[in-house]
Design a protein around this motif. Structure first.
Motif, PDB file in Angstrom:
ATOM      1  N   ASN A 209     -11.576  -3.663   7.817  1.00 16.45           N
ATOM      2  CA  ASN A 209     -10.243  -3.906   7.348  1.00 16.45           C
ATOM      3  C   ASN A 209      -9.700  -2.452   6.705  1.00 16.45           C
ATOM      4  O   ASN A 209      -8.510  -2.136   6.631  1.00 16.45           O
ATOM      5  N   SER A 210     -10.603  -1.609   6.048  1.00 15.66           N
ATOM      6  CA  SER A 210     -10.176  -0.454   5.382  1.00 15.66           C
ATOM      7  C   SER A 210      -9.852   0.617   6.361  1.00 15.66           C
ATOM      8  O   SER A 210      -9.151   1.538   6.142  1.00 15.66           O
ATOM      9  N   ASP A 211     -10.071   0.202   7.766  1.00 13.23           N
ATOM     10  CA  ASP A 211      -9.648   1.211   8.694  1.00 13.23           C
ATOM     11  C   ASP A 211      -8.279   0.991   9.633  1.00 13.23           C
ATOM     12  O   ASP A 211      -7.673   1.762  10.381  1.00 13.23           O
ATOM     13  N   ILE A 212      -7.922  -0.089   8.977  1.00 12.40           N
ATOM     14  CA  ILE A 212      -6.521  -0.549   9.580  1.00 12.40           C
ATOM     15  C   ILE A 212      -5.352  -0.120   8.641  1.00 12.40           C
ATOM     16  O   ILE A 212      -5.298  -0.195   7.304  1.00 12.40           O
ATOM     17  N   TYR A 213      -4.368   0.635   9.173  1.00 15.50           N
ATOM     18  CA  TYR A 213      -3.279   1.312   8.571  1.00 15.50           C
ATOM     19  C   TYR A 213      -2.771   0.187   7.049  1.00 15.50           C
ATOM     20  O   TYR A 213      -2.208  -0.757   7.518  1.00 15.50           O
ATOM     21  N   ASP A 214      -2.647   0.861   6.221  1.00 11.62           N
ATOM     22  CA  ASP A 214      -2.081   0.179   4.927  1.00 11.62           C
ATOM     23  C   ASP A 214      -1.382   1.010   3.938  1.00 11.62           C
ATOM     24  O   ASP A 214      -1.384   0.850   2.718  1.00 11.62           O
ATOM     25  N   ASP A 215      -0.439   1.817   4.550  1.00  9.34           N
ATOM     26  CA  ASP A 215       0.328   2.563   3.664  1.00  9.34           C
ATOM     27  C   ASP A 215       1.877   3.234   4.567  1.00  9.34           C
ATOM     28  O   ASP A 215       1.549   2.860   5.702  1.00  9.34           O
ATOM     29  N   TYR A 216       2.848   3.603   3.965  1.00 10.19           N
ATOM     30  CA  TYR A 216       3.764   4.189   4.859  1.00 10.19           C
ATOM     31  C   TYR A 216       3.047   5.464   5.326  1.00 10.19           C
ATOM     32  O   TYR A 216       3.842   5.508   6.536  1.00 10.19           O
ATOM     33  N   ALA A 217       2.269   6.178   4.720  1.00 10.63           N
ATOM     34  CA  ALA A 217       1.512   7.353   5.213  1.00 10.63           C
ATOM     35  C   ALA A 217       0.152   7.364   4.788  1.00 10.63           C
ATOM     36  O   ALA A 217       0.023   6.907   3.350  1.00 10.63           O
ATOM     37  N   SER A 218      -0.562   7.877   5.474  1.00  8.10           N
ATOM     38  CA  SER A 218      -2.124   7.950   4.917  1.00  8.10           C
ATOM     39  C   SER A 218      -2.729   9.312   5.639  1.00  8.10           C
ATOM     40  O   SER A 218      -2.372   9.608   6.772  1.00  8.10           O
ATOM     41  N   ILE A 219      -3.855   9.653   5.216  1.00  3.55           N
ATOM     42  CA  ILE A 219      -4.638  10.606   5.921  1.00  3.55           C
ATOM     43  C   ILE A 219      -4.992  10.201   7.078  1.00  3.55           C
ATOM     44  O   ILE A 219      -4.780  11.098   8.219  1.00  3.55           O
ATOM     45  N   SER A 307      -0.835   1.692  14.713  1.00 10.31           N
ATOM     46  CA  SER A 307       0.475   2.543  15.126  1.00 10.31           C
ATOM     47  C   SER A 307       1.338   3.070  13.908  1.00 10.31           C
ATOM     48  O   SER A 307       1.820   1.939  13.032  1.00 10.31           O
ATOM     49  N   ALA A 308       1.437   4.383  13.925  1.00  8.91           N
ATOM     50  CA  ALA A 308       2.370   5.139  13.012  1.00  8.91           C
ATOM     51  C   ALA A 308       3.350   5.794  13.591  1.00  8.91           C
ATOM     52  O   ALA A 308       3.156   6.458  14.734  1.00  8.91           O
ATOM     53  N   ALA A 309       4.561   5.429  12.925  1.00  9.57           N
ATOM     54  CA  ALA A 309       5.915   6.214  13.573  1.00  9.57           C
ATOM     55  C   ALA A 309       6.631   7.044  12.321  1.00  9.57           C
ATOM     56  O   ALA A 309       7.179   6.073  11.462  1.00  9.57           O
ATOM     57  N   PHE A 310       6.850   8.207  12.133  1.00 17.18           N
ATOM     58  CA  PHE A 310       7.314   9.033  11.328  1.00 17.18           C
ATOM     59  C   PHE A 310       8.547   9.749  11.963  1.00 17.18           C
ATOM     60  O   PHE A 310       8.359  10.635  12.816  1.00 17.18           O
ATOM     61  N   ILE A 311       9.564   9.615  11.207  1.00  8.89           N
ATOM     62  CA  ILE A 311      10.680  10.784  11.513  1.00  8.89           C
ATOM     63  C   ILE A 311      11.125  11.337  10.302  1.00  8.89           C
ATOM     64  O   ILE A 311      11.469  10.554   9.409  1.00  8.89           O
ATOM     65  N   SER A 357      -8.106 -10.647  15.624  1.00  9.56           N
ATOM     66  CA  SER A 357      -7.251  -9.432  15.847  1.00  9.56           C
ATOM     67  C   SER A 357      -6.864  -8.901  14.695  1.00  9.56           C
ATOM     68  O   SER A 357      -6.607  -9.607  13.716  1.00  9.56           O
ATOM     69  N   LYS A 358      -6.516  -7.516  14.622  1.00  7.86           N
ATOM     70  CA  LYS A 358      -6.066  -6.900  13.500  1.00  7.86           C
ATOM     71  C   LYS A 358      -4.980  -5.862  13.837  1.00  7.86           C
ATOM     72  O   LYS A 358      -5.231  -5.111  14.876  1.00  7.86           O
ATOM     73  N   GLN A 359      -3.871  -5.741  13.051  1.00  6.07           N
ATOM     74  CA  GLN A 359      -2.969  -4.888  13.481  1.00  6.07           C
ATOM     75  C   GLN A 359      -2.313  -4.106  12.126  1.00  6.07           C
ATOM     76  O   GLN A 359      -2.208  -4.761  11.077  1.00  6.07           O
ATOM     77  N   GLY A 360      -2.072  -2.938  12.235  1.00  9.19           N
ATOM     78  CA  GLY A 360      -1.537  -2.043  11.116  1.00  9.19           C
ATOM     79  C   GLY A 360      -0.708  -1.368  11.511  1.00  9.19           C
ATOM     80  O   GLY A 360      -0.652  -0.454  12.453  1.00  9.19           O
ATOM     81  N   LEU A 361       0.629  -1.329  11.077  1.00 10.99           N
ATOM     82  CA  LEU A 361       2.009  -0.659  11.323  1.00 10.99           C
ATOM     83  C   LEU A 361       2.356   0.134  10.091  1.00 10.99           C
ATOM     84  O   LEU A 361       2.743  -0.297   9.102  1.00 10.99           O
ATOM     85  N   SER A 362       2.554   1.357  10.453  1.00 16.14           N
ATOM     86  CA  SER A 362       3.588   2.406   9.428  1.00 16.14           C
ATOM     87  C   SER A 362       4.567   2.920  10.003  1.00 16.14           C
ATOM     88  O   SER A 362       4.461   3.489  10.952  1.00 16.14           O
ATOM     89  N   THR A 363       5.722   2.572   9.462  1.00 15.18           N
ATOM     90  CA  THR A 363       7.037   3.037  10.143  1.00 15.18           C
ATOM     91  C   THR A 363       7.848   3.675   8.919  1.00 15.18           C
ATOM     92  O   THR A 363       8.100   2.981   8.203  1.00 15.18           O
ATOM     93  N   LEU A 364       8.141   4.951   8.948  1.00 10.77           N
ATOM     94  CA  LEU A 364       8.853   5.589   8.000  1.00 10.77           C
ATOM     95  C   LEU A 364       9.768   6.509   8.519  1.00 10.77           C
ATOM     96  O   LEU A 364       9.686   7.257   9.415  1.00 10.77           O
ATOM     97  N   THR A 365      11.112   6.281   8.059  1.00  8.10           N
ATOM     98  CA  THR A 365      12.288   7.228   8.482  1.00  8.10           C
ATOM     99  C   THR A 365      12.912   7.729   7.376  1.00  8.10           C
ATOM    100  O   THR A 365      13.344   7.151   6.543  1.00  8.10           O
ATOM    101  N   ALA A 366      13.057   9.179   7.429  1.00 10.82           N
ATOM    102  CA  ALA A 366      14.041   9.673   6.150  1.00 10.82           C
ATOM    103  C   ALA A 366      14.863  10.939   6.614  1.00 10.82           C
ATOM    104  O   ALA A 366      14.531  11.465   7.681  1.00 10.82           O
ATOM    105  N   GLY A 367      15.933  10.661   6.517  1.00 12.91           N
ATOM    106  CA  GLY A 367      17.219  11.575   7.072  1.00 12.91           C
ATOM    107  C   GLY A 367      18.036  12.060   5.824  1.00 12.91           C
ATOM    108  O   GLY A 367      18.629  11.324   5.069  1.00 12.91           O
ATOM    109  N   ALA A 368      18.603  13.149   5.910  1.00 11.03           N
ATOM    110  CA  ALA A 368      19.556  13.592   4.928  1.00 11.03           C
ATOM    111  C   ALA A 368      20.582  14.576   6.017  1.00 11.03           C
ATOM    112  O   ALA A 368      20.423  15.066   6.770  1.00 11.03           O
ATOM    113  N   ALA A 369      21.992  14.493   5.380  1.00 11.66           N
ATOM    114  CA  ALA A 369      22.970  15.101   6.128  1.00 11.66           C
ATOM    115  C   ALA A 369      23.968  15.761   5.040  1.00 11.66           C
ATOM    116  O   ALA A 369      24.062  15.176   3.945  1.00 11.66           O
TER     117      ALA A 369
END
Length: 456
Positions: A209-219, A307-311, A357-369
């Motif tokens: 379980n420790s190898d399944i993503y568990d934060d907005y961003a990790s190493i 699965s991780a997705a960062f913008i 089955s194990k699933q870890g999703l990290s999705t982070l979006t940050a934008g400035a104008a």
């Protein structure tokens, strides 16, 4: 690199494809020497490394565009059909390991207008099969049918667009993984005595379980070298083993900056999609019917996803600026462990039917104008989880000493979107985060006759 006094354009395109099928099989063969050990192995490994970088500069207008399309597709199959075996040990394995790494960078600078664009499409669509179909397989020790697959996509993109009047940055990343991993025994007569206490079937079917993503961003979610395949651990099983396991590691990162003296536009889109199936099935067969004392049956399906997705995006214009970044992360996987239509006389000591089955999703979006007159920043992060995790025995006649049928689904989703808009006159910031898990978990014994016998 492109440079000119008035207009400059620089473009780069990469296309990396691997399309192949790998097959290992033994068919219509008779082997009756009980000291014989037969191993059938099919293995496929493929890697696509893609790099596209463009830089354009001009006194007036500069445009830079990078395109990357990478695909790995194929079947990896180990099979045994209509054989007659009476031997010491029989193990059939299929192993697929596929990786795509993409790095894209585009930069433009111009006195009037600068525009940069990046497009990346990465696809892994592979099937991995280990199959025994028909015939008879009798072993003094073990019968193993093992399918293992590992898919990894890493996508990194950086965009910089600077114009004296206007700066425009556009990026699109699409990452796609699909396919079936299946271990299957069907239409066969199979028996395994499990006489040896040391000779077993090794399966690399566990991820902690420790190898399944568990934060907005990790190493792990940022590290190019992190891959769930490397985090697998093994177990040793006796008797009849039907084991299917698969991992998927997906990482996509987009960073973009657009700046203009008058206006700036920055638009970034990321789509991560993971689908497919992991299945282990023992069906329409007679198992251990000729043995006085039978060994174990293990039918296990294990499915793991990170699965991780960062913008990150910035748009700065002296007059006005707009920044838009939708970020979508979707996982739909079915995991099935099943015994079906075992015929009368089938038996075993300990029977385990497990779907995990194990699933870890990290999705982070940050934008400035930011702008002197008007600024709009609109960003979204969406994480959707779905699929079925099923362990079952159906339409079977089976005598056992002990029986475990269980299904387990473990999911983590971290989703965050943030927007900031700054201006002297008018500003608007919109951030939307959506998380939805429609997964289903089921374990059952149905339409079957299960007899308990301490001597089985």
């Amino acid at each position: 690199f492109g440079g000119a006094g008035t207009f400059a354009f620089d473009g780069a395109a990469t296309d990396g494809d691997i399309f192949r099928d790998v097959t290992a099989s033994i068919n219509n063969t008779v082997a009756t020497d009980t000291s014989t050990r037969i191993n059938v192995d099919a293995k496929s490994q493929g890697t696509v490394d893609s790099l596209a970088a463009v830089v354009a500069g001009s006194g007036k207008v500069a445009i830079g565009a990078g395109v990357a399309v990478n695909r790995i597709k194929g079947d990896t199959t180990a099979s045994a059909k209509k054989n007659t075996f009476d031997l010491q040990n029989f193990v059939l394995r299929s192993d697929s390991n596929q990786t795509i790494n993409t790095i894209g960078a585009a930069g433009t600078g111009a006195g009037v207008g600068g525009g940069s664009g990046s497009f990346a499409y990465n696809e892994l669509n592979n099937n991995t099969y280990a199959l025994v179909d028909g015939g008879s397989v009798l072993a003094k020790n073990n019968v193993g049918v093992v399918a293992q697959s590992d898919d990894c996509i890493s996508n990194y993109a950086g965009i910089l667009s600077i114009g004296g009047t206007a700066g425009v940055g556009v990026s699109l990343g699409i990452n796609y993984i699909d396919g079936t991993t299946k271990a299957n025994i069907k239409n066969a007569t199979v028996a395994a005595e499990g006489n040896s206490s040391t000779e077993k079937v090794t399966v690399n079917n566990k991820v902690d379980n420790s190898d399944i993503y568990d934060d907005y961003a990790s190493i792990d979610s940022i590290d190019l070298n992190f891959n769930l395949r490397n985090e697998r651990t093994s177990e040793n099983l006796k008797g009849i083993t039907v084991d299917s396991s698969s991992t998927r590691t997906m990482k996509s990162f987009i960073a973009s900056i657009a700046g203009g003296g008058t206006a700036a536009v920055n638009a970034n889109v990321n789509v991560n999609y993971i689908g497919g199936k992991t299945e282990a099935t023992l069906e329409n067969s007679t198992v251990n019917s000729t043995l006085k004392v039978a060994d174990s049956i293990n039918v296990k399906a294990s499915d793991y996803t990170d699965s991780a997705a960062f913008i990150g995006s910035v748009a700065i214009g002296g007059g006005g600026s707009v920044g838009i970044s939708p970020n979508n992360n979707r996982v739909e996987r079915d995991t099935t462990a099943k015994i079906d239509k075992l015929k009368s006389g089938s038996k075993a000591s300990d029977v385990v039917v497990m779907a995990n089955s194990k699933q870890g999703l990290s999705t982070l979006t940050a934008g400035a104008a930011g702008a002197g007159t008007g600024a709009l920043a609109a960003n979204s992060s969406v994480a959707l989880l779905g699929g079925n995790t099923t362990a079952e025995i159906t339409n079977s006649n089976l005598t056992v000493k002990s029986l475990d049928v269980y299904a387990d689904h473990y999911a983590r989703a971290h989703v965050l979107a943030g927007s900031a808009a700054l201006t002297g006159v008018g500003a608007g910031g919109v951030a939307i985060s959506v998380t939805n898990d429609k997964s289903h978990v089921k374990s059952q014994i149905a339409t079957s006759t299960i007899s308990m016998n301490s001597n089985s």
